[in-house]
Design a protein around this motif. Sequence first.
Motif, PDB file in Angstrom:
ATOM      1  N   SER A 147       5.176  -7.862  -6.874  1.00  0.00           N
ATOM      2  CA  SER A 147       4.956  -6.808  -7.856  1.00  0.00           C
ATOM      3  C   SER A 147       5.315  -7.275  -9.270  1.00  0.00           C
ATOM      4  O   SER A 147       4.659  -6.883 -10.244  1.00  0.00           O
ATOM      5  CB  SER A 147       5.788  -5.571  -7.498  1.00  0.00           C
ATOM      6  OG  SER A 147       5.394  -5.037  -6.245  1.00  0.00           O
TER       7      SER A 147
ATOM      8  N   ARG B  75       0.208  -1.609  -6.895  1.00  0.00           N
ATOM      9  CA  ARG B  75      -1.250  -1.476  -6.935  1.00  0.00           C
ATOM     10  C   ARG B  75      -1.886  -2.744  -7.507  1.00  0.00           C
ATOM     11  O   ARG B  75      -2.900  -3.226  -7.008  1.00  0.00           O
ATOM     12  CB  ARG B  75      -1.614  -0.269  -7.801  1.00  0.00           C
ATOM     13  CG  ARG B  75      -3.090  -0.108  -8.074  1.00  0.00           C
ATOM     14  CD  ARG B  75      -3.850   0.355  -6.859  1.00  0.00           C
ATOM     15  NE  ARG B  75      -3.373   1.664  -6.422  1.00  0.00           N
ATOM     16  CZ  ARG B  75      -3.855   2.298  -5.355  1.00  0.00           C
ATOM     17  NH1 ARG B  75      -4.775   1.709  -4.604  1.00  0.00           N
ATOM     18  NH2 ARG B  75      -3.395   3.486  -5.010  1.00  0.00           N
ATOM     19  N   ARG B  76      -1.278  -3.293  -8.569  1.00  0.00           N
ATOM     20  CA  ARG B  76      -1.800  -4.516  -9.165  1.00  0.00           C
ATOM     21  C   ARG B  76      -1.686  -5.689  -8.189  1.00  0.00           C
ATOM     22  O   ARG B  76      -2.593  -6.521  -8.096  1.00  0.00           O
ATOM     23  CB  ARG B  76      -1.034  -4.826 -10.465  1.00  0.00           C
ATOM     24  CG  ARG B  76      -1.491  -6.093 -11.189  1.00  0.00           C
ATOM     25  CD  ARG B  76      -2.939  -6.004 -11.630  1.00  0.00           C
ATOM     26  NE  ARG B  76      -3.135  -4.911 -12.539  1.00  0.00           N
ATOM     27  CZ  ARG B  76      -2.956  -4.992 -13.858  1.00  0.00           C
ATOM     28  NH1 ARG B  76      -2.576  -6.128 -14.404  1.00  0.00           N
ATOM     29  NH2 ARG B  76      -3.174  -3.955 -14.632  1.00  0.00           N
TER      30      ARG B  76
ATOM     31  N   LEU C 113      -1.817  -5.514  -4.957  1.00  0.00           N
ATOM     32  CA  LEU C 113      -2.885  -5.338  -3.961  1.00  0.00           C
ATOM     33  C   LEU C 113      -4.217  -5.835  -4.498  1.00  0.00           C
ATOM     34  O   LEU C 113      -4.984  -6.509  -3.798  1.00  0.00           O
ATOM     35  CB  LEU C 113      -3.006  -3.861  -3.573  1.00  0.00           C
ATOM     36  CG  LEU C 113      -1.966  -3.319  -2.585  1.00  0.00           C
ATOM     37  CD1 LEU C 113      -2.106  -1.810  -2.476  1.00  0.00           C
ATOM     38  CD2 LEU C 113      -2.109  -3.969  -1.221  1.00  0.00           C
ATOM     39  N   ASP C 114      -4.507  -5.514  -5.762  1.00  0.00           N
ATOM     40  CA  ASP C 114      -5.768  -5.949  -6.367  1.00  0.00           C
ATOM     41  C   ASP C 114      -5.824  -7.474  -6.474  1.00  0.00           C
ATOM     42  O   ASP C 114      -6.871  -8.082  -6.231  1.00  0.00           O
ATOM     43  CB  ASP C 114      -5.926  -5.326  -7.757  1.00  0.00           C
ATOM     44  CG  ASP C 114      -6.066  -3.806  -7.692  1.00  0.00           C
ATOM     45  OD1 ASP C 114      -6.441  -3.296  -6.622  1.00  0.00           O
ATOM     46  OD2 ASP C 114      -5.769  -3.145  -8.710  1.00  0.00           O
TER      47      ASP C 114
ATOM     48  N   ALA D  44       2.605   1.242  -9.965  1.00  0.00           N
ATOM     49  CA  ALA D  44       1.479   0.539 -10.583  1.00  0.00           C
ATOM     50  C   ALA D  44       1.546  -0.962 -10.302  1.00  0.00           C
ATOM     51  O   ALA D  44       0.512  -1.620 -10.145  1.00  0.00           O
ATOM     52  CB  ALA D  44       1.474   0.798 -12.089  1.00  0.00           C
TER      53      ALA D  44
ATOM     54  N   ALA E  95       2.242   1.631  -3.431  1.00  0.00           N
ATOM     55  CA  ALA E  95       1.185   2.058  -4.355  1.00  0.00           C
ATOM     56  C   ALA E  95       0.871   3.532  -4.182  1.00  0.00           C
ATOM     57  O   ALA E  95       0.639   4.257  -5.163  1.00  0.00           O
ATOM     58  CB  ALA E  95      -0.063   1.209  -4.135  1.00  0.00           C
ATOM     59  N   ASP E  96       0.874   4.001  -2.934  1.00  0.00           N
ATOM     60  CA  ASP E  96       0.611   5.415  -2.671  1.00  0.00           C
ATOM     61  C   ASP E  96       1.699   6.310  -3.245  1.00  0.00           C
ATOM     62  O   ASP E  96       1.462   7.500  -3.507  1.00  0.00           O
ATOM     63  CB  ASP E  96       0.474   5.657  -1.168  1.00  0.00           C
ATOM     64  CG  ASP E  96      -0.784   5.023  -0.591  1.00  0.00           C
ATOM     65  OD1 ASP E  96      -1.701   4.710  -1.378  1.00  0.00           O
ATOM     66  OD2 ASP E  96      -0.841   4.831   0.643  1.00  0.00           O
TER      67      ASP E  96
ATOM     68  N   ARG F 137       0.830  -1.206   0.000  1.00  0.00           N
ATOM     69  CA  ARG F 137       0.000   0.000   0.000  1.00  0.00           C
ATOM     70  C   ARG F 137       0.865   1.256   0.000  1.00  0.00           C
ATOM     71  O   ARG F 137       0.571   2.229  -0.697  1.00  0.00           O
ATOM     72  CB  ARG F 137      -0.910  -0.009   1.234  1.00  0.00           C
ATOM     73  CG  ARG F 137      -1.707   1.251   1.454  1.00  0.00           C
ATOM     74  CD  ARG F 137      -2.740   1.462   0.373  1.00  0.00           C
ATOM     75  NE  ARG F 137      -3.724   0.384   0.377  1.00  0.00           N
ATOM     76  CZ  ARG F 137      -4.669   0.262  -0.542  1.00  0.00           C
ATOM     77  NH1 ARG F 137      -4.723   1.125  -1.542  1.00  0.00           N
ATOM     78  NH2 ARG F 137      -5.533  -0.738  -0.473  1.00  0.00           N
TER      79      ARG F 137
END
Length: 436
Positions: A132, A56-57, A59-60, A53, A48-49, A45
């Motif tokens: 990642s 973020r992926r 995390l999804d 990217a 991602a902040d 997180r």
Amino acid sequence: MDSIDTINWGATLGTAGAIVFLLVLSAFFSGSETALTAASRAKLRSQADKGSAAARRALDVTEDSERLIGSVLLGNNIVNILSASLATALFTALFGEGGVAIATLVMTALVLVFAEVMPKTYAITNPERASSLVAPIIAIVIPIFSPVVSFVRALVRAVLGAFGVTTDPDRNIMSAHEEIMGAITLGHTEGGVEKEDRDRLLGALDLSERFAEEIMLHRSNIEMVDVNSPPDEILDQVLASRHTRLPVYRDEPENIIGVLHTKDLLRAIDRLLRGEGGGLAALTAFDVTEVMMEPYFIPETTTLDDQMRQFLARHTHFALVVDEYGVLQGLITLEDILEEIVGEITDEYDTPEEEMLEPDADGTYVIDGAMTIRDLNRRTDWTLPDDEANTVAGLVIHEAQTIPIVGQVFSFHGFRFEVAAREANRITQLRIRPLG
């Protein structure tokens, strides 16, 4: 013609290449499983902040852990079984019936080293970076395998249901709240987190699980002002008190009609003494009802977390606690809640209290019966349960199922409890020592 001359070397090399490719896929799936389950969502997180990217992926992808693990395991099993089948066919063609045993040994070694241990070791060493890297590909794999995974999940639940085992698809095995508390406790056990830090962190996390009735000052110990008392007596009482806020009652202590703040009293007295026509004689005209504030009542089942928010929203620090029938049970302040996090807060007006509990030669502690179990656990690093009782005396009464007499001894939860003193129906002092 020798049998080796009949081997189609083109097909053999193609099969060997397919096996190597499948081993690479197996290593990818194994490493992905470890990386995505071991990666810290907090670190992802944070990345991602900062604009990553890939994080973020990741995390999804890890949002639905059951779907993720199912898809990765399905892919891993497919490539492992397929590679083993191809290896068996290849080594049988090369060595005849003995090729089955050779294929088993060779594939076991290759899968163990290159498709399991090596990728998982890398993944567990660099979980956030590895997750990642693999997340974009896994994000494509999951939708492809989702129908099969969904069918397998439904089949597993049906089979477990046939044996009386029910599963909740929306239930997490461990909530984030429990994970944090477990990590803090483990850190203290391993020496990485000091006891004081552990107590503060756990105290803050525990506010939503504790209620006002657990930490309130009992009504028998509340200092109150009688609205019918003469002004000079009220002034003497306020000056002698170490509290800045005192409940005001009429006729009987249960009937609270207001809360007197010492600053409001001081302003009123100042106006009477120094105002026009003022003087000592004017004090007789003082009316406490004109300066007291409206009382703020809360139910005893209010959580400490909610109450702290209410205190901050209402810009007040003082509340009276009532039961379901509206009967006064005690009072609670913002300071009481903060003390659950940082420990005892004292100032120059507080009554000095013994800060350390020192055991006797045999390890026995002399404890005030009114001491809360939570405070005792904090000061001794014990783990006595506080689910059924708030105070140490309450725990003894709960376990004994009676009000014990002086000298009675009980053993439970790994401790020996001896009633040392009692007043009426109250246990005022206990002697406690760990067993074993």
